[in-house]
Every structure is written in structure tokens, then in C-alpha cells.
Design an enzyme around this catalytic site. Structure first.
Site, PDB file in Angstrom:
ATOM      1  N   SER A   1      -6.864  -3.534 -11.424  1.00 31.75           N
ATOM      2  CA  SER A   1      -7.852  -4.233 -11.828  1.00 31.75           C
ATOM      3  C   SER A   1      -7.593  -5.523 -12.654  1.00 31.75           C
ATOM      4  O   SER A   1      -8.062  -5.899 -13.552  1.00 31.75           O
ATOM      5  CB  SER A   1      -9.114  -3.542 -12.840  1.00 31.75           C
ATOM      6  OG  SER A   1      -9.490  -2.422 -12.178  1.00 31.75           O
TER       7      SER A   1
ATOM      8  N   GLU B   1       1.114   0.822 -11.708  1.00 24.54           N
ATOM      9  CA  GLU B   1      -0.306   0.880 -11.167  1.00 24.54           C
ATOM     10  C   GLU B   1      -0.895   2.069 -11.662  1.00 24.54           C
ATOM     11  O   GLU B   1      -0.890   3.060 -10.880  1.00 24.54           O
ATOM     12  CB  GLU B   1      -0.483   0.546  -9.688  1.00 24.54           C
ATOM     13  CG  GLU B   1       0.060  -0.750  -9.078  1.00 24.54           C
ATOM     14  CD  GLU B   1      -0.696  -1.254  -7.871  1.00 24.54           C
ATOM     15  OE1 GLU B   1      -1.262  -2.172  -8.092  1.00 24.54           O
ATOM     16  OE2 GLU B   1      -0.635  -0.344  -7.010  1.00 24.54           O
TER      17      GLU B   1
ATOM     18  N   GLU C   1      -2.371   4.794  -3.068  1.00 23.88           N
ATOM     19  CA  GLU C   1      -3.360   5.099  -1.984  1.00 23.88           C
ATOM     20  C   GLU C   1      -2.687   5.884  -0.737  1.00 23.88           C
ATOM     21  O   GLU C   1      -3.229   6.470  -0.144  1.00 23.88           O
ATOM     22  CB  GLU C   1      -4.035   3.931  -1.529  1.00 23.88           C
ATOM     23  CG  GLU C   1      -5.243   3.626  -2.425  1.00 23.88           C
ATOM     24  CD  GLU C   1      -5.611   1.990  -2.677  1.00 23.88           C
ATOM     25  OE1 GLU C   1      -5.121   1.338  -1.612  1.00 23.88           O
ATOM     26  OE2 GLU C   1      -6.127   1.784  -3.478  1.00 23.88           O
TER      27      GLU C   1
ATOM     28  N   ASN D   1      -2.379  -7.561  -2.638  1.00 19.52           N
ATOM     29  CA  ASN D   1      -2.568  -6.551  -1.645  1.00 19.52           C
ATOM     30  C   ASN D   1      -3.798  -6.458  -1.100  1.00 19.52           C
ATOM     31  O   ASN D   1      -4.964  -6.170  -1.865  1.00 19.52           O
ATOM     32  CB  ASN D   1      -2.008  -5.235  -2.445  1.00 19.52           C
ATOM     33  CG  ASN D   1      -2.275  -3.907  -1.725  1.00 19.52           C
ATOM     34  OD1 ASN D   1      -2.656  -4.086  -0.460  1.00 19.52           O
ATOM     35  ND2 ASN D   1      -2.360  -2.809  -2.395  1.00 19.52           N
TER      36      ASN D   1
ATOM     37  N   LYS E   1      -4.934  -4.643   1.320  1.00 21.55           N
ATOM     38  CA  LYS E   1      -5.528  -3.055   1.737  1.00 21.55           C
ATOM     39  C   LYS E   1      -5.934  -3.529   3.242  1.00 21.55           C
ATOM     40  O   LYS E   1      -5.438  -4.319   3.873  1.00 21.55           O
ATOM     41  CB  LYS E   1      -6.072  -2.617   0.679  1.00 21.55           C
ATOM     42  CG  LYS E   1      -5.645  -2.579  -0.492  1.00 21.55           C
ATOM     43  CD  LYS E   1      -6.127  -2.035  -1.640  1.00 21.55           C
ATOM     44  CE  LYS E   1      -5.738  -1.997  -2.981  1.00 21.55           C
ATOM     45  NZ  LYS E   1      -6.286  -1.057  -4.013  1.00 21.55           N
TER      46      LYS E   1
ATOM     47  N   HIS F   1       2.543   3.150  -2.568  1.00 23.09           N
ATOM     48  CA  HIS F   1       1.167   2.795  -3.333  1.00 23.09           C
ATOM     49  C   HIS F   1       0.525   3.952  -3.507  1.00 23.09           C
ATOM     50  O   HIS F   1       0.584   4.889  -2.819  1.00 23.09           O
ATOM     51  CB  HIS F   1       0.443   1.780  -2.564  1.00 23.09           C
ATOM     52  CG  HIS F   1      -0.889   1.072  -3.176  1.00 23.09           C
ATOM     53  ND1 HIS F   1      -1.592   2.146  -3.462  1.00 23.09           N
ATOM     54  CD2 HIS F   1      -1.100  -0.002  -3.631  1.00 23.09           C
ATOM     55  CE1 HIS F   1      -2.816   1.393  -4.103  1.00 23.09           C
ATOM     56  NE2 HIS F   1      -2.484   0.211  -4.449  1.00 23.09           N
TER      57      HIS F   1
ATOM     58  N   GLY G   1      -8.966  -0.576  -8.739  1.00 23.75           N
ATOM     59  CA  GLY G   1     -10.283  -0.622  -8.048  1.00 23.75           C
ATOM     60  C   GLY G   1     -11.421  -0.154  -8.828  1.00 23.75           C
ATOM     61  O   GLY G   1     -12.438  -0.221  -8.525  1.00 23.75           O
TER      62      GLY G   1
HETATM   63  P1  PGA Z   1      -7.081  -3.891  -7.573  1.00 20.49           P
HETATM   64  O1  PGA Z   1      -5.918  -2.858  -6.896  1.00 20.49           O
HETATM   65  O2  PGA Z   1      -6.842  -4.944  -8.068  1.00 20.49           O
HETATM   66  O3  PGA Z   1      -8.271  -3.724  -6.635  1.00 20.49           O
HETATM   67  O4  PGA Z   1      -7.438  -2.764  -8.820  1.00 20.49           O
HETATM   68  C1  PGA Z   1      -4.576  -3.190  -7.131  1.00 20.49           C
HETATM   69  C2  PGA Z   1      -3.738  -2.493  -6.232  1.00 20.49           C
HETATM   70  O5  PGA Z   1      -3.979  -1.287  -5.553  1.00 20.49           O
HETATM   71  O6  PGA Z   1      -2.557  -2.697  -5.884  1.00 20.49           O
END
Ligand code: PGA
Length: 247
Positions: free
Chosen positions: A210, A165, A97, A11, A13, A95, A171
Site C-alpha cells: 500500500s 511486504e 502471492e 509490480n 502483477k 512474493h 492491496g
Molecule cells: P500494493 O502491492 O502496493 O498494491 O499493496 C504491493 C506488492 O504486492 O508488491
């Protein structure tokens, strides 16, 4: 029932421009014979060019979100059909976010899943608890509630995956312990079987938050983990390939 084929999806983003297509080409060149399906979900504006750049490779292209309607007066939005037209095969929906930043509820996510199915895109539906919810002992309730609320009955007989997640792991460099991941994945599996019967056992449950080359092997081999949704570490071909090869 045979275990579902794992899926490892990157992803990107809101990262990447035309120059990043080289990174995608490097991923496609290095992916080799790994047992997983591999996908990259770039910003929507790169979907078409990435699909062309990866044509003939094993790497699929996906979207990061799509509107619940097929077309109309929704300034700035992108429909599932448009993503499919640009070459996407999958789409991430719900997601955290989007759930937090854009107040997407389970109902909205479920509508988006239906739109994805109409466009023949394979949904990757995200669920996950916040740190407060985990500390309050509510992680399993929150996550299984999101599974029930975000996965419409229309998914019966379709190919899709669920991504667990934990919001606090995205992140941050923090990850749950392997037993914590397994506990949630088993609960998700239970909810899937409740909803879709035996077919619920064939749905890959990805872990996201992560994931890095250094922790990927342990996570990917954990019970009921059927792949990974990778954010930051999917932006560099070497890191992403390190994760893909950990399987
Ligand atoms: P990350 O994000 O691997 O940077 O923690 C995962 C995600 O949001 O899909």
C-alpha cells in the site's frame, strides 16, 4: 560503507496489455534525475515489448517470478534465462502471492534465487508476516526466518535486494506505522549482516504494501528503508512518478 542506491520497483502483477506500454513510456519520460534506480515488473508476456519500449531510458524491466530450473518439462512456466533473454534485468521472487497461492516455501524461493543468478538477473526477494503472525508477536521471527531460508549463500558478492511486504498491507490500504517498518527493517539488516558480513549493509531493503504518493515520502525516508516495491500504485504513471519523486 556507503548507503545502497535506493530501488523503486513497480509490480504490475496480472495487470496490463499492449496498451499499457504507453503508461510505461510515460513513467520513463517523467522519471528525470531521481536518485533511485527505477524498475517496472510487468506480466511476463510484456517483458520483451516493454524492454524495447524503454530501451535507452533509465527504467529497468523486471520479472515477477521465474522457475528454479533453467529449462524442461514445466508447462506454463517461465525460466529466468527466458526473462533475461526478453530484456529483464531483475526479478521479484518469493512474493507473498506466490508463497501463499502457489505454496512456495523458503527452499523453493532459494532455488529460484539461484536460477536468477545463473541467468544474471538481480533478485528482489520478498518476505513478510501475516496479520495472525503479527498479532501473535512473531513478525520479527517470521521475517528473519524467511530471510535466512530464502537467501542462498550464492548471493554473496552479488547485487540483490530484499523487500519487506507485510502480507496484511498488500492491496489493503493498510500500512504499518513508521516505527513498525523500521523495527522490521533493522531486524532484516541484522539477519543480512549475520549471513553476508559487512556486505549485508549494502543490500537495499525495500518496503512494500500500500505505498502511495501520499505516504511514500515518510516511508522512503524511514531508517533502513532503501526503496519501495509498489503494486497498485505502479499501474498509473502519475501515481508511480509521485512515489519516485517522493525520494
Ligand atoms: P500494493 O502491492 O502496493 O498494491 O499493496 C504491493 C506488492 O504486492 O508488491
Amino acid at each position: 560503507m556507503t548507503a545502497p542506491q535506493p530501488l523503486i520497483a513497480g509490480n504490475w502483477k496480472m495487470n496490463g496489455t499492449s496498451a499499457s506500454l504507453d503508461e510505461a513510456r510515460a513513467i520513463a519520460a517523467g522519471v528525470g534525475e531521481c536518485p533511485a534506480r527505477v524498475a517496472i515488473c510487468p506480466p511476463a508476456i510484456l517483458t520483451h515489448r516493454m524492454s524495447q519500449a524503454l530501451a535507452g531510458s533509465r527504467v529497468l524491466v523486471g520479472g515477477q517470478d521465474a522457475h528454479w530450473d533453467d529449462a524442461g518439462a514445466f508447462t506454463g512456466d517461465i525460466s529466468a534465462e527466458m526473462l533475461a533473454d526478453a530484456g529483464a534485468k531483475l526479478v521479484i521472487l518469493g512474493h507473498s502471492e506466490r508463497r501463499t497461492g502457489y505454496r512456495e516455501t523458503d527452499d523453493i524461493v532459494a532455488s529460484k534465487v539461484k536460477a536468477a543468478l545463473r541467468a544474471r538477473l538481480e533478485p528482489i526477494v520478498c518476505v513478510g508476516e501475516t496479520l495472525e503472525e503479527r498479532k501473535a508477536g512473531r513478525a520479527l521471527d517470521v521475517v528473519t526466518g524467511q530471510v535466512r531460508g530464502s537467501l542462498p549463500a550464492e548471493l554473496s558478492g552479488q547485487t540483490f535486494s530484499v523487500a519487506y511486504e507485510p502480507v496484511w498491507a498488500i492491496g489493503t490500504g493498510l500500512t504499518p506505522t513508521t516505527p513498525e517498518i523500521e523495527e522490521v527493517h533493522r531486524a532484516i539488516r541484522g539477519a543480512l549482516v549475520e549471513q553476508f558480513g559487512e556486505a549485508g549493509r549494502a543490500v537495499p531493503i525495500l518496503y512494500g504494501g500500500s505505498v502511495k504518493p501520499g505516504n511514500a515520502a515518510e516511508i522512503l525516508h524511514a531508517d533502513e528503508v532503501g526503496g519501495a516495491l509498489v503494486g497498485g500504485a505502479s499501474l498509473k504513471a502519475d501515481d508511480f512518478l509521485g512515489i519516485v519523486r517522493a525520494l
